[in-house]
Design an enzyme around this catalytic site. Structure first.
Site, PDB file in Angstrom:
ATOM      1  N   HIS A  26    -119.120  71.912  18.923  1.00 17.36           N
ATOM      2  CA  HIS A  26    -118.495  72.447  19.941  1.00 17.36           C
ATOM      3  C   HIS A  26    -118.856  73.859  20.245  1.00 17.36           C
ATOM      4  O   HIS A  26    -119.561  74.404  19.315  1.00 17.36           O
ATOM      5  CB  HIS A  26    -116.714  72.506  19.647  1.00 17.36           C
ATOM      6  CG  HIS A  26    -116.368  73.578  18.786  1.00 17.36           C
ATOM      7  ND1 HIS A  26    -116.232  75.015  19.291  1.00 17.36           N
ATOM      8  CD2 HIS A  26    -116.389  73.628  17.479  1.00 17.36           C
ATOM      9  CE1 HIS A  26    -115.943  75.788  18.147  1.00 17.36           C
ATOM     10  NE2 HIS A  26    -116.076  74.954  17.088  1.00 17.36           N
ATOM     11  N   CYS A  27    -118.890  74.229  21.569  1.00 21.80           N
ATOM     12  CA  CYS A  27    -119.295  75.514  21.734  1.00 21.80           C
ATOM     13  C   CYS A  27    -117.971  76.499  22.107  1.00 21.80           C
ATOM     14  O   CYS A  27    -116.905  76.129  21.741  1.00 21.80           O
ATOM     15  CB  CYS A  27    -120.294  75.695  22.943  1.00 21.80           C
ATOM     16  SG  CYS A  27    -119.652  74.872  24.554  1.00 21.80           S
ATOM     17  N   VAL A  28    -118.135  77.271  23.138  1.00 19.59           N
ATOM     18  CA  VAL A  28    -116.872  78.167  23.191  1.00 19.59           C
ATOM     19  C   VAL A  28    -115.864  77.558  24.002  1.00 19.59           C
ATOM     20  O   VAL A  28    -114.521  77.836  23.730  1.00 19.59           O
ATOM     21  CB  VAL A  28    -117.170  79.527  23.987  1.00 19.59           C
ATOM     22  CG1 VAL A  28    -116.171  80.430  24.527  1.00 19.59           C
ATOM     23  CG2 VAL A  28    -118.227  80.290  23.214  1.00 19.59           C
ATOM     24  N   ARG A  30    -116.168  73.737  25.080  1.00 19.50           N
ATOM     25  CA  ARG A  30    -116.558  72.381  25.201  1.00 19.50           C
ATOM     26  C   ARG A  30    -116.573  71.713  23.786  1.00 19.50           C
ATOM     27  O   ARG A  30    -117.047  72.088  22.876  1.00 19.50           O
ATOM     28  CB  ARG A  30    -117.762  71.954  26.011  1.00 19.50           C
ATOM     29  CG  ARG A  30    -118.002  72.967  27.355  1.00 19.50           C
ATOM     30  CD  ARG A  30    -119.280  72.742  27.932  1.00 19.50           C
ATOM     31  NE  ARG A  30    -119.252  73.483  29.084  1.00 19.50           N
ATOM     32  CZ  ARG A  30    -120.329  73.254  29.996  1.00 19.50           C
ATOM     33  NH1 ARG A  30    -121.069  72.335  30.052  1.00 19.50           N
ATOM     34  NH2 ARG A  30    -120.369  74.167  31.138  1.00 19.50           N
TER      35      ARG A  30
END
Length: 608
Positions: A26-28, A30
């Protein structure tokens, strides 16, 4: 049980089940899935879930945009699907570009949050020092500086671990490779090896450890195949370290440092040609890069510069793009009289101040393409203003307001703080002013209630329940009330039966029988959701009289429920009736005033 268990279960199901998941990071904002077969994922169902903003196919990944609570959702999805990088053995066919972006994302994303945290500590330390609360000789300054600097100095350790995990090898082997590269006595000093004097520095670097771990991967695989099981747990890593680190230290590392320096200087040379034009270009393209999920490339370039001690101007250009978007959405919220838009815009502009603009981009701007284009132009102005003020990234930091500490020049924090606030103000004002001047609500239908011509009507939906009409925004559930799942109306029922609102087909019947989805013969898609949170009853008090796939006629009995028993359990029976393919129509018109009485079969919604 995690807070987002229900959402996580639904996401796993709609991406094709846990067996369809190869890996997940995951990113910030998504969840970034690597799926075996993306055709098994149900994009539309995911987009309609409460808690999901939208779905993207980008960089060889299936991206589910969640928002700022993505870490919690990620944790629950991993736990429920038993996901770990070590268990993913199948590989999905991807292009070279997709593989590259997937590799970069998998290596860098797990470290971004900690990088930002340490960067914010460095920024805070600079501010407190500037305010005179302590001097650079005080112990508190020295300690905070050490904490903030630690991840940057020992970055090869973190990246070695992440790279090894991404390449499906022993992550602690990658960690030790990174630690060895940071060992003090071999950095920045003459080391005689193989008849040559080697003098290199690997602390605060990125590329050398990635390439050395990449060399270690096939070595580990080979030794694991040929060494007996009883000793390979310690013999394999010993042999890998014995080969990979000397080769890496003498050959791969120096070449990697040259490449890193070349990339850094190349990017900075573009900036030097025309800082304002570079800022205009990067700021204007930033949101487009976010939409396509490739913004990680700029983040990596920025990190490469920062950990080498070079202030980075490129990512700085993007800092206040979120402020222009926030200003635009705030203007829409103030000016619009559309209740649905105002309900979506309020949380969108609030979250925008903290750097999370996906709700604004996907929920408001992209459906109004004119304003998405304007937001890109305003972002270009923000980037140019940032460049003109000479702002650069000196460390990593958070997002939105919490990104400002990254722009503080340790040698003149007061001046750079003033310049950052000026750039923030310019960005907010430009976004707000452009939108306030140009924004108009979509023109409402001039036809009065009850006077819709037959020529305009595409379809009429009958009321599936008897009861009292409610406006959708009166429903005590944001997913229904803000129109995210579709427009329509709601009914507070007076009896426990649901009938077909038109001739059509039962497309979906929830196992808990509290909701049913239908498609009319003319293509209208409707969901009838009986009550709020009644899914928790697990089917108790509900009885279905149809099955998925059944053909029904208007007025046919679909579901019965024990109204009194459900209300005794403490549940509201306010029932939304939603047209889920609202976008296929010019307008969805609720025909009855709030508080009026309706019966099964009465016309309640007209589609134009």
């Amino acid at each position: 049980m995690g807070k987002y268990d229900l959402l996580a279960k639904d996401i796993i199901k709609k991406v094709g089940g846990k067996d369809n998941i190869i890996s997940l990071v995951h990113c910030v904002t998504r969840l970034r899935f690597n799926l075996k077969d993306e055709s098994l994922a149900d994009d539309e169902a995911l987009k309609q879930m409460e808690g999901v903003i939208t779905v993207m196919h980008s960089s060889g990944q299936y991206q589910v945009v969640i928002g700022n609570h993505v870490p919690q959702v990620f944790t629950d999805v991993c736990r429920l699907a038993n996901i770990s990088s070590e268990t993913a053995t199948e590989k999905k066919k991807m292009s070279f570009r997709e593989k590259s972006l997937d590799l970069i994302s998998g290596i860098m994303m797990p470290a971004i949050g900690i990088l930002c945290a340490c960067g914010m500590l460095k920024g805070l330390n600079s501010i407190l020092l500037y305010l005179g609360l302590y001097s650079d000789a005080d112990g508190i300054y020295i300690l905070l500086n050490a904490i903030g600097d630690s991840i940057f100095f020992f970055f090869p350790v973190v990246i070695g671990f992440n790279t090894a995990k991404k390449l499906d090898m022993n992550p602690f082997l990658g960690l030790i490779i990174g630690a060895a590269l940071c060992y003090p006595t071999i950095n920045g000093t003459d080391v005689p090896l193989f008849g040559h004097m080697i003098n290199v520095t690997y602390t605060s670097t990125l590329l050398p450890v990635i390439l050395i771990v990449a060399l270690a991967k096939p070595l580990e695989s080979f030794f694991n195949r040929v060494i007996p099981d009883m000793v390979k747990t310690f013999i394999t890593p010993m042999l890998v370290l014995l080969i990979a680190l000397p080769v890496g230290f003498v050959v791969i590392g120096p070449i990697a440092n040259l490449i890193s320096n070349g990339i850094s200087q190349g990017v900075l040379s573009i900036y030097k040609l025309s800082p304002i034009f570079a800022g205009f270009l990067v700021g204007g393209l930033w949101q487009v890069m976010i939409v396509f999920g490739v913004h990680i490339v700029l983040v990596v370039l920025c990190i490469t510069n920062i950990i080498s001690g070079t202030p980075d101007p490129i990512l700085a250009f993007t800092t206040f793009v979120t402020f222009t978007t926030t200003g635009m959405i705030f203007a829409m919220w103030l000016k619009s009289k559309d209740k649905t838009l105002k309900q979506i815009a309020l949380p969108a502009w609030i979250s925008g101040f903290f750097g999370v603009t996906e709700p604004a981009i996907y929920g408001i701007l992209l459906p109004r393409m004119k304003y998405f284009v304007l937001s890109c132009l305003c972002g270009a102005v923000a980037g140019a203003a940032t460049a003109a003020l000479g702002l650069k990234y000196h460390t990593m930091a958070g997002m939105g307001l919490f990104e400002i500490p990254a722009l503080l020049d340790p040698t003149q924090p007061g001046k750079s703080m003033v310049h950052a606030l000026i750039a923030a103000a310019i960005s907010l004002i430009v976004g707000f002013a452009v939108t306030f001047i140009t924004f108009k609500d979509e023109a409402p239908s001039e036809t009065k209630e009850g006077e819709l011509s037959d020529k305009c009507r595409k379809e009429v939906i009958a009321c599936p329940l008897s009861g009292t009409v409610m406006a959708l925004d009166q429903v005590k559930d944001a997913a229904f009330a803000n129109g995210t799942l579709g427009q329509g109306m709601a009914v507070s029922p007076t009896e426990g039966k649901v009938t077909a609102p038109f001739d059509g087909t039962v497309m979906m019947l929830f196992p808990t029988r509290h909701a049913v989805g239908l498609m009319s013969d003319n293509g209208c898609e409707v969901i009838i959701h009986i009550g709020m949170d009644t899914v928790q009853l697990n089917g108790k008090y509900f009885e279905a009289h149809v099955n998925e796939g059944d053909k029904v006629k208007k007025g046919d009995l679909l579901i019965t429920f024990d109204k009194d028993a459900i209300e005794r359990e403490g549940y509201s029976l306010d029932t939304p009736v939603l047209v889920t393919n609202t976008k296929d129509y010019m307008e969805v018109v609720a025909m009855n005033r709030c508080g009026s009485k309706v019966h099964c079969g009465d016309e309640v919604i007209t589609l134009l």
